[in-house]
Design a protein around this motif. Structure first.
Motif, PDB file in Angstrom:
ATOM      1  N   LYS A 239      84.648 -28.153 -66.012  1.00 34.16           N
ATOM      2  CA  LYS A 239      84.558 -29.456 -66.307  1.00 34.16           C
ATOM      3  C   LYS A 239      83.381 -29.794 -67.366  1.00 34.16           C
ATOM      4  N   ASP A 240      83.758 -30.833 -68.028  1.00 38.62           N
ATOM      5  CA  ASP A 240      82.789 -31.286 -68.849  1.00 38.62           C
ATOM      6  C   ASP A 240      82.260 -30.206 -70.070  1.00 38.62           C
ATOM      7  N   GLN A 241      83.097 -29.574 -70.567  1.00 38.01           N
ATOM      8  CA  GLN A 241      83.057 -28.601 -71.618  1.00 38.01           C
ATOM      9  C   GLN A 241      81.960 -27.335 -71.329  1.00 38.01           C
ATOM     10  N   LEU A 242      82.044 -27.268 -69.951  1.00 39.68           N
ATOM     11  CA  LEU A 242      81.087 -26.326 -69.457  1.00 39.68           C
ATOM     12  C   LEU A 242      81.947 -25.042 -68.954  1.00 39.68           C
ATOM     13  N   MET A 243      81.423 -23.759 -69.019  1.00 43.40           N
ATOM     14  CA  MET A 243      82.142 -22.635 -68.571  1.00 43.40           C
ATOM     15  C   MET A 243      81.706 -22.109 -66.945  1.00 43.40           C
ATOM     16  N   LYS A 244      82.410 -21.671 -66.314  1.00 40.23           N
ATOM     17  CA  LYS A 244      82.206 -21.231 -64.948  1.00 40.23           C
ATOM     18  C   LYS A 244      82.260 -19.476 -65.073  1.00 40.23           C
ATOM     19  N   LEU A 245      81.089 -18.968 -65.025  1.00 38.78           N
ATOM     20  CA  LEU A 245      80.822 -17.615 -65.441  1.00 38.78           C
ATOM     21  C   LEU A 245      80.567 -16.850 -64.189  1.00 38.78           C
ATOM     22  N   ASN A 246      81.380 -15.847 -63.770  1.00 37.17           N
ATOM     23  CA  ASN A 246      81.107 -15.059 -62.582  1.00 37.17           C
ATOM     24  C   ASN A 246      80.431 -13.772 -62.858  1.00 37.17           C
ATOM     25  N   VAL A 247      79.115 -13.627 -62.316  1.00 38.10           N
ATOM     26  CA  VAL A 247      78.191 -12.690 -62.730  1.00 38.10           C
ATOM     27  C   VAL A 247      78.102 -11.369 -61.541  1.00 38.10           C
ATOM     28  N   GLY A 248      78.466 -10.111 -61.962  1.00 40.18           N
ATOM     29  CA  GLY A 248      78.071  -9.111 -61.042  1.00 40.18           C
ATOM     30  C   GLY A 248      76.716  -8.827 -61.300  1.00 40.18           C
ATOM     31  N   LEU A 249      75.664  -9.001 -60.191  1.00 40.64           N
ATOM     32  CA  LEU A 249      74.120  -8.705 -59.995  1.00 40.64           C
ATOM     33  C   LEU A 249      74.160  -7.141 -60.112  1.00 40.64           C
ATOM     34  N   GLY A 250      72.899  -7.028 -60.730  1.00 44.70           N
ATOM     35  CA  GLY A 250      72.509  -5.617 -60.839  1.00 44.70           C
ATOM     36  C   GLY A 250      72.059  -4.998 -59.536  1.00 44.70           C
ATOM     37  N   PRO A 251      71.312  -5.557 -58.768  1.00 47.84           N
ATOM     38  CA  PRO A 251      70.504  -5.097 -57.647  1.00 47.84           C
ATOM     39  C   PRO A 251      71.959  -5.078 -56.508  1.00 47.84           C
ATOM     40  N   ASP A 252      71.644  -3.956 -55.694  1.00 45.55           N
ATOM     41  CA  ASP A 252      72.347  -3.962 -54.483  1.00 45.55           C
ATOM     42  C   ASP A 252      71.533  -4.433 -53.258  1.00 45.55           C
ATOM     43  N   PHE A 253      71.704  -5.793 -52.837  1.00 41.82           N
ATOM     44  CA  PHE A 253      70.622  -6.153 -52.027  1.00 41.82           C
ATOM     45  C   PHE A 253      70.825  -5.582 -50.623  1.00 41.82           C
ATOM     46  N   SER A 254      71.972  -5.069 -50.322  1.00 39.70           N
ATOM     47  CA  SER A 254      72.138  -4.272 -49.008  1.00 39.70           C
ATOM     48  C   SER A 254      71.369  -2.817 -49.082  1.00 39.70           C
ATOM     49  N   LYS A 255      70.726  -2.514 -49.936  1.00 37.52           N
ATOM     50  CA  LYS A 255      69.726  -1.167 -49.954  1.00 37.52           C
ATOM     51  C   LYS A 255      68.615  -1.332 -50.636  1.00 37.52           C
ATOM     52  N   LEU A 256      68.109  -2.534 -50.967  1.00 40.85           N
ATOM     53  CA  LEU A 256      66.823  -2.310 -51.230  1.00 40.85           C
ATOM     54  C   LEU A 256      65.843  -1.877 -50.663  1.00 40.85           C
ATOM     55  N   VAL A 257      64.949  -1.101 -51.300  1.00 43.07           N
ATOM     56  CA  VAL A 257      63.645  -0.410 -50.620  1.00 43.07           C
ATOM     57  C   VAL A 257      62.277  -0.502 -51.321  1.00 43.07           C
ATOM     58  N   TYR A 258      62.389  -0.449 -52.747  1.00 38.97           N
ATOM     59  CA  TYR A 258      61.208  -0.656 -53.573  1.00 38.97           C
ATOM     60  C   TYR A 258      61.330  -1.895 -54.776  1.00 38.97           C
ATOM     61  N   VAL A 259      60.636  -2.613 -54.874  1.00 33.80           N
ATOM     62  CA  VAL A 259      60.545  -3.621 -55.950  1.00 33.80           C
ATOM     63  C   VAL A 259      59.234  -3.725 -56.533  1.00 33.80           C
ATOM     64  N   ASP A 260      59.509  -4.559 -57.590  1.00 34.69           N
ATOM     65  CA  ASP A 260      58.014  -4.632 -58.550  1.00 34.69           C
ATOM     66  C   ASP A 260      57.888  -6.316 -58.456  1.00 34.69           C
TER      67      ASP A 260
END
Length: 281
Positions: A239-260
């Motif tokens: 709506k309102d001349q805006l797009m709905k964008l579906n983004v595939g996330l980079g991290p797999d949050f089910s397997k996170l071990v180390y982060v920065d």
């Protein structure tokens, strides 16, 4: 006393004999070089055995303290080995660390590696707990990333732990942009699939396509510009001349071990200036 005197009187001959024997032995070993050498060798051997016995007794008495020192040193070495193994494991799994570190340093940011000790990814308000806190310099509103992309933002800190609001939280709002486009938008999560998020506030006239890369915009003191977020997997007109964008996330949050954890060195200066500018309006 009389008994003692009587004892010496009775055995006086024996005592005189013993005394004369001792005197003769002393004279014998003193004035005969061979016998004197034999005496010294024997006496040294006896003295050595006495010293050795005394040393073994002393060592046994000190054994408790020695064992304690060894145990303490062993614990210290185990701690250092564990930390080294964690670092090696992290760098072995993270092939993009050097690249992300360069991006951060170019924008006056620095990295601090941490381990995820607790996490959820199936709730509406998910969270992560990291093993770094205020003692290591962690503060609220620091960005958190991993080798696969943006993870979230630090929300609370104790001395040795920190709590992170990840992208997978319905309260999360992160400023992002489509790669090679100047237009920015907001990354939000709708609370359903942990693999996907939505990019909002992107005008429909912006040319985007499936597979386009989403990066951090750099429009805050939290994330430097250019950190990978994910890729567009679907775009629709909203709506309102805006797009709905579906983004595939980079991290797999089910397997996170180390982060920065990212520290923007000039964050306080930037916030102070923005606050003063807002108050003058």
């Amino acid at each position: 006393m009389e008994t003692l005197i009587r004892f010496f009187v009775i055995f006086k001959t024996f005592f005189v004999f013993v005394l004369l024997e001792l005197v003769s032995l002393v004279l014998y070993f003193s004035f005969n070089s061979f016998q004197h050498g034999q005496y010294l060798n024997a006496s040294n051997s006896v003295a050595g055995r006495i010293y050795e016995f005394r040393s073994s007794i002393t060592d046994y008495i000190e054994l408790g303290n020695t064992n304690w020192e060894l145990a303490r040193e062993n614990a210290m070495l185990k701690t250092q080995l564990y930390a080294s193994n964690k670092a090696l494991e992290y760098f072995r799994e993270d092939s993009t660390y050097a690249k992300r570190k360069k991006v951060a340093e170019d924008n006056n940011y620095s990295f601090m590696s941490a381990r995820v000790v607790n996490a959820t990814f199936t709730k509406a308000h998910n969270y992560l707990t990291l093993d770094k806190g205020s003692a290591e310099g962690v503060r609220p509103e620091m960005g958190v990333v991993c080798q696969a992309g943006v993870v979230g933002i630090v929300s609370a800190v104790s001395e040795h732990f920190s709590l992170v609001i990840p992208v997978l939280n319905v309260s999360s709002r992160i400023s992002v942009k489509v790669k090679d486009k100047s237009q920015t938008g907001t990354l939000v999560w709708k609370g359903d699939d942990y693999r996907y998020a939505s990019l909002e506030d992107v005008p429909s006239y912006i040319p985007v396509a499936k597979g386009d890369t989403i990066l951090t915009s750099g429009y805050s003191s939290i994330f430097p510009e250019g950190i990978f977020v994910g890729k567009i997997i679907k775009n629709e007109r909203g709506k309102d001349q805006l797009m709905k964008l579906n983004v595939g996330l980079g991290p797999d949050f089910s397997k996170l071990v180390y982060v920065d954890i990212i520290d923007f060195k000039n964050a306080e200066e930037m916030k102070k200036l923005e606050k003063e500018g807002t108050n003058n309006e």
